[in-house]
Design an enzyme around this catalytic site. Structure first.
Site, PDB file in Angstrom:
ATOM      1  N   TYR A  95       0.795  -1.227   0.000  1.00  0.00           N
ATOM      2  CA  TYR A  95       0.000   0.000   0.000  1.00  0.00           C
ATOM      3  C   TYR A  95       0.831   1.283   0.000  1.00  0.00           C
ATOM      4  O   TYR A  95       0.495   2.233  -0.731  1.00  0.00           O
ATOM      5  CB  TYR A  95      -1.009  -0.026   1.150  1.00  0.00           C
ATOM      6  N   GLU A 137      -8.548  -6.734   4.761  1.00  0.00           N
ATOM      7  CA  GLU A 137      -7.831  -7.854   4.135  1.00  0.00           C
ATOM      8  C   GLU A 137      -7.123  -8.724   5.167  1.00  0.00           C
ATOM      9  O   GLU A 137      -7.057  -9.949   5.006  1.00  0.00           O
ATOM     10  CB  GLU A 137      -6.853  -7.314   3.092  1.00  0.00           C
TER      11      GLU A 137
END
Length: 419
Positions: A95, A137
């Site tokens: 990310y 997630e």
């Protein structure tokens, strides 16, 4: 939490993003793969070359900007994307890399329009959005690993059986190479298949729906061979699976994932509408309903070019023959002479509303559909015209999410389904 000032700055960029969003995401992927070529082992190259991934990401960014003051409203979309990320092996450490390249892409495309204030606001907003994805997630990774027979990352499966279902679709029956237990799944879910293709630098990952009911000693995927045509390159993974993978070979699979699942608590009639290889998740749903000896009225509608490319037909017919609750209808666009002689179809041409009303007993039902995007646009438009509530309409895109708003006649386009 974001400050009121940051929220206003992000929302003020929406009009610019609506104009330049796809240009920004194209630049983003260029930067990302240039600085981190190892990520090409995760992303679908076909979706990149066709622009589908860039468009989907642009739409997601615009949606996030519009709802930045109430991100909880886009949580269903977050979960849908998170399922795909988990099945592909996206990790928390990816990310910051994405965030850095996204901000650079915004600056590159907008130039002086991307002020330090705007870039700072987007950096702050991205951090919050990324945090939501990472949290969701992480929970999904834990659930996949901790369930009975579950695992994390990719697991080796042996091809126990390879069955040609039609001129273009082949089924692969897969069992764990380690002989261990199989995780259960919800009918409609998919697995990611990771392959190394001779001559290719990168590994390739594709997602395929599980096409049988849960509870079997195997997973089954039914894969359409995607040959080149109409400006599309051939599907590298589907051609590899069809031409080179044989019984006894090993494929690497992620644990089942996906939000497009059958609501088994609903007691109302259920309608399953598929086009082409879009039948795979719906056949899983149908098999599940039949195995449970459901008392629900089940209507199955499948659209195909003709019997040459109609996969799993006999299996669906056998389920219908064994149950008074299951009714099947086939719509062929261009029936063969043999199809006409054998009366192998119920409607010629395309699904339309008058015919749909004839074969579906009530609009008070749960509708599930899947197929090429133009086909799904048509079905969605028909259900809206019939007054079916949006809450009763369920569908899935094979690949990056798109829009179902558009011309219903586009169902006549030659658009294949790819994961």
């Amino acid at each position: 939490m974001l400050s009121e000032k940051t929220i206003k700055i992000i929302q003020s960029t929406v009009p610019v993003l609506e104009i330049h969003g796809t240009e920004i995401t194209k630049r983003f992927y260029q930067l990302l793969f240039s600085s981190h070529p190892e990520l090409l082992n995760i992303f679908n190259h076909a979706n990149q070359s066709q622009g589908r991934q860039q468009t989907a990401l642009a739409n997601a960014i615009i949606a996030a900007a519009k709802h930045i003051d109430k991100l909880e409203s886009i949580l269903p979309v977050v979960k849908q994307i998170a399922h795909k990320h988990r099945s592909l092996g996206v990790q928390a450490e990816h990310y910051p890399i994405v965030g850095q390249n996204l901000l650079t892409a915004i600056k590159d495309v907008l130039g002086d329009g991307a002020t330090e204030e705007i870039l700072q606001a987007w950096g702050e907003a991205y951090g919050v959005i990324a945090g939501v994805f990472i949290e969701v997630e992480a929970e999904m990774y834990g659930q996949a690993q901790q369930q009975h027979g579950g695992w994390t990352d990719f697991r080796a499966f042996r091809v126990e059986q390879k069955v040609k279902e039609s001129g273009v679709i082949t089924s692969f029956y897969l069992v764990p190479q380690d002989g261990g237990e199989l995780a259960s799944f919800e009918p409609g879910q998919y697995v990611s298949v990771k392959v190394e293709i001779p001559g290719e630098i990168n590994t390739h990952i594709r997602q395929y729906s599980l096409s049988d009911a849960p509870g079997k000693p195997y997973y089954r995927i039914s894969v359409k061979r995607e040959d080149a045509g109409a400006g599309r390159p051939a599907g590298k993974v589907s051609v590899f699976l069809h031409d080179q993978v044989k019984t006894g070979d090993v494929l690497w699979l992620s644990a089942p994932a996906g939000e497009f699942t059958l609501d088994q608590q609903d007691s109302r009639p259920v309608v399953l509408i598929s086009g082409g290889v879009g039948l795979t998740p719906l056949v899983s749903m149908l098999n599940t309903l039949a195995t449970a000896k459901t008392e629900r009225q089940v209507t199955v509608i499948h659209a195909a070019l003709n019997s040459d490319v109609h996969a799993l037909r006999r299996q669906v017919e056998e389920l219908s023959e064994r149950s008074q609750n299951i009714h099947t209808y086939f719509c062929y666009e261009k029936p063969t002479a043999q199809d006409r002689e054998q009366k192998a179809f119920d409607k010629e041409g395309y699904i339309d509303l008058p015919w749909l009303k004839q074969v579906v007993p009530t609009q008070d039902a749960s509708f599930y559909f899947c197929g090429p995007v133009p086909f799904m646009r048509t079905v969605n438009g028909l259900l809206k015209a019939w007054g079916v509530p949006a809450a009763d309409v369920h569908y899935e895109f094979f690949g990056p999410a798109g829009s179902l708003e558009g011309d219903a006649d586009s169902s006549k386009e030659d658009v294949s389904l790819q994961r």
